[in-house]
Motif scaffolding. Sequence first.
Motif, PDB file in Angstrom:
ATOM      1  N   PRO A   1       9.550  15.880 -34.741  1.00  0.00           N
ATOM      2  CA  PRO A   1       8.447  16.828 -34.521  1.00  0.00           C
ATOM      3  C   PRO A   1       8.813  18.271 -34.883  1.00  0.00           C
ATOM      4  O   PRO A   1       7.986  19.011 -35.436  1.00  0.00           O
ATOM      5  N   LYS A   2      10.042  18.669 -34.611  1.00  0.00           N
ATOM      6  CA  LYS A   2      10.477  20.017 -34.976  1.00  0.00           C
ATOM      7  C   LYS A   2      10.678  20.136 -36.486  1.00  0.00           C
ATOM      8  O   LYS A   2      10.363  21.175 -37.079  1.00  0.00           O
ATOM      9  N   LEU A   3      11.209  19.076 -37.093  1.00  0.00           N
ATOM     10  CA  LEU A   3      11.409  19.107 -38.539  1.00  0.00           C
ATOM     11  C   LEU A   3      10.081  19.165 -39.278  1.00  0.00           C
ATOM     12  O   LEU A   3       9.973  19.812 -40.328  1.00  0.00           O
ATOM     13  N   TYR A   4       9.060  18.474 -38.731  1.00  0.00           N
ATOM     14  CA  TYR A   4       7.746  18.480 -39.371  1.00  0.00           C
ATOM     15  C   TYR A   4       7.156  19.888 -39.448  1.00  0.00           C
ATOM     16  O   TYR A   4       6.352  20.188 -40.328  1.00  0.00           O
ATOM     17  N   LYS A   5       7.558  20.735 -38.512  1.00  0.00           N
ATOM     18  CA  LYS A   5       7.036  22.101 -38.506  1.00  0.00           C
ATOM     19  C   LYS A   5       7.643  22.951 -39.625  1.00  0.00           C
ATOM     20  O   LYS A   5       7.056  23.962 -40.023  1.00  0.00           O
ATOM     21  N   LYS A   6       8.802  22.550 -40.125  1.00  0.00           N
ATOM     22  CA  LYS A   6       9.501  23.354 -41.134  1.00  0.00           C
ATOM     23  C   LYS A   6       9.525  22.703 -42.516  1.00  0.00           C
ATOM     24  O   LYS A   6       9.562  23.402 -43.524  1.00  0.00           O
ATOM     25  N   TYR A   7       9.522  21.362 -42.542  1.00  0.00           N
ATOM     26  CA  TYR A   7       9.686  20.671 -43.818  1.00  0.00           C
ATOM     27  C   TYR A   7       8.607  19.609 -43.981  1.00  0.00           C
ATOM     28  O   TYR A   7       8.089  19.081 -42.992  1.00  0.00           O
ATOM     29  N   ASN A   8       8.289  19.281 -45.231  1.00  0.00           N
ATOM     30  CA  ASN A   8       7.302  18.239 -45.468  1.00  0.00           C
ATOM     31  C   ASN A   8       7.959  16.861 -45.420  1.00  0.00           C
ATOM     32  O   ASN A   8       9.179  16.723 -45.415  1.00  0.00           O
ATOM     33  N   TYR A   9       7.106  15.827 -45.390  1.00  0.00           N
ATOM     34  CA  TYR A   9       7.596  14.461 -45.247  1.00  0.00           C
ATOM     35  C   TYR A   9       8.545  14.077 -46.382  1.00  0.00           C
ATOM     36  O   TYR A   9       9.531  13.372 -46.175  1.00  0.00           O
ATOM     37  N   LYS A  10       8.222  14.520 -47.570  1.00  0.00           N
ATOM     38  CA  LYS A  10       9.013  14.154 -48.757  1.00  0.00           C
ATOM     39  C   LYS A  10      10.459  14.627 -48.625  1.00  0.00           C
ATOM     40  O   LYS A  10      11.403  13.846 -48.817  1.00  0.00           O
ATOM     41  N   LYS A  11      10.659  15.879 -48.277  1.00  0.00           N
ATOM     42  CA  LYS A  11      12.006  16.420 -48.154  1.00  0.00           C
ATOM     43  C   LYS A  11      12.785  15.731 -47.048  1.00  0.00           C
ATOM     44  O   LYS A  11      13.977  15.421 -47.199  1.00  0.00           O
ATOM     45  N   ILE A  12      12.118  15.483 -45.932  1.00  0.00           N
ATOM     46  CA  ILE A  12      12.793  14.871 -44.782  1.00  0.00           C
ATOM     47  C   ILE A  12      13.307  13.471 -45.130  1.00  0.00           C
ATOM     48  O   ILE A  12      14.448  13.107 -44.806  1.00  0.00           O
ATOM     49  N   ILE A  13      12.488  12.694 -45.789  1.00  0.00           N
ATOM     50  CA  ILE A  13      12.889  11.325 -46.130  1.00  0.00           C
ATOM     51  C   ILE A  13      14.020  11.311 -47.152  1.00  0.00           C
ATOM     52  O   ILE A  13      15.002  10.569 -47.015  1.00  0.00           O
ATOM     53  N   ILE A  14      13.908  12.131 -48.185  1.00  0.00           N
ATOM     54  CA  ILE A  14      14.935  12.132 -49.230  1.00  0.00           C
ATOM     55  C   ILE A  14      16.295  12.540 -48.667  1.00  0.00           C
ATOM     56  O   ILE A  14      17.315  11.884 -48.914  1.00  0.00           O
TER      57      ILE A  14
END
Length: 543
Positions: free
Chosen positions: A361-374
């Motif tokens: 939830p905190k990562l979603y506030k800063k980064y998009n789904y694409k970056k997080i998964i990669i």
Amino acid sequence: MKIRLPRKEKPPVEDPDSYLKTEVEGDALKIGQDGSIAIDSEEDISKSQKNYMGKKEIWMYALAAGGQGMIYAIMSSYISEFYLNVAMLPPMFVLFLMLFARLWDAVNDPMCGAIVDKVNPKGGKFRPYVLYTPIPVAILTFFMFFVPKGISMNNLMIYSAFIYTFWGMIYTVSDVPFWSMPNAMTPNASERGKTISVARTINGIGSAVPIVLYMLLSMILPKLTSKTGVEFDKVQYMVIALVCAILGSIIFLTSYFTTKERVVVPRPAKRDKSEPSPIKLLLTCKPLMLVVAMGILASGRYLVQVAAIHVARYSFYIGPELTGLTDVAINEALASSRATIATIFQVCSAVGMFGAMLVLPKLYKKYNYKKIIIVSCLSGFVASIAMTIVGWFSTFWACIPFIIISSIPLGVINVTSYAMIGDSLDYMEWKTGRRETALGSSTQSFINKLGNALATSFIVITYMIFSIDPAAIVASAGAINPLEIPKNVRFGMFTLVSLLPGVSMLLCTIPVFFYDLVGKKKNLVLSELAKQREERGMVIQEQ
């Protein structure tokens, strides 16, 4: 509050002269000349839109997901172990059963989604399925881990094939509507993503219940029964299945009474022959197909959990010296070692997976789904390769940090893929004026079952490659002792939780690089979609 949205109307015809075309993240996107749609910021605009759900509703939905997790985990984590080492079914039969069931799911899951999209039962579009499916799912879950006494091998194969396939069908009827519900609970994409994130986290916690029960029963049951070996395993799995089936179904059922469907879609008009079919809409929705490709290529990630019990049985031993012990003492020591190693694997994977889920939830506030998964998948790949090397040259204990890191993508993909499917359905509606919610969600149900089937198939193939015959080993030695198994066989089994998941995580990043429904493009889709809905007669009613 209800939002009524006609589904089958086409979006208003646009005047090409009233738009400018610009390149945003690789696509030509339309922007109104009046400046009403802002795409200068990469920040997700849905985060600033109105929320519709209270915390209680979100957490009750998540709790129900936890109940579902108990039931699905007993199947996904232990069915291959049960079929191969307890029911003693032939490996080739298990392999064909997994593949046949998934071929049927390729038909059954989309068919179920299409029916759910077309039908509007009383009590809500999705909620009634939550009310009627828990009991049959619970019954089939128990019988999936029950071996009838005195049954012949041929009849056992028929019995197992029927129960396993029928369980998959009924589970789909339950699973697809349940995970479609967030789309009906709120029209806010950010709130929907948050709901899914919390629900998938609790679902993961629920999936740990069978693992905990396995560990506890390994310590408690020997004091309550004189059964040993395979007969002991039968009792153990039967008790786990019974507890998870009853408790999980009751908890899952509560979501019918604690959730609301706010986005109400009226019965669709008969589709014009000139319009594309629902299946064609899915197949031509590029973002959705990329998510599907990602999920299929990431199937190996399930091995970290699914193959753990096999690695515990064949690759490692932790316990006292077995020389000089009685047969009963040896069986107890091997069972204890198996439970300990499997539990360590599951705890480590849970730390990595749940840790990622809690941070998302905190990562979603800063980064998009694409970056997080990669980023998470590449990190998992590196950790898996390191674990493979350490597992060959060092001890089991040295692998623990790498097990944790390699499990991070499990949590990331398990949560984020659902949110990406929701965004893809927004894109479909924006582009075509139609939204096939349940059919779109059925792709995730199919991916999950296909992933577990492929993971099980990898395990079965490993048994076949190394000529592992559990029945023959038990008949000759009385028990499966990893210390008596050749090192290459032990290491080959170990690669199921190290090398193969790592390669899978690397491969799954390939389609994600082409997923562009993020940043400015996503904002444009959400802004335009809000306008389209308003122009098509969306009505928001206060309750």
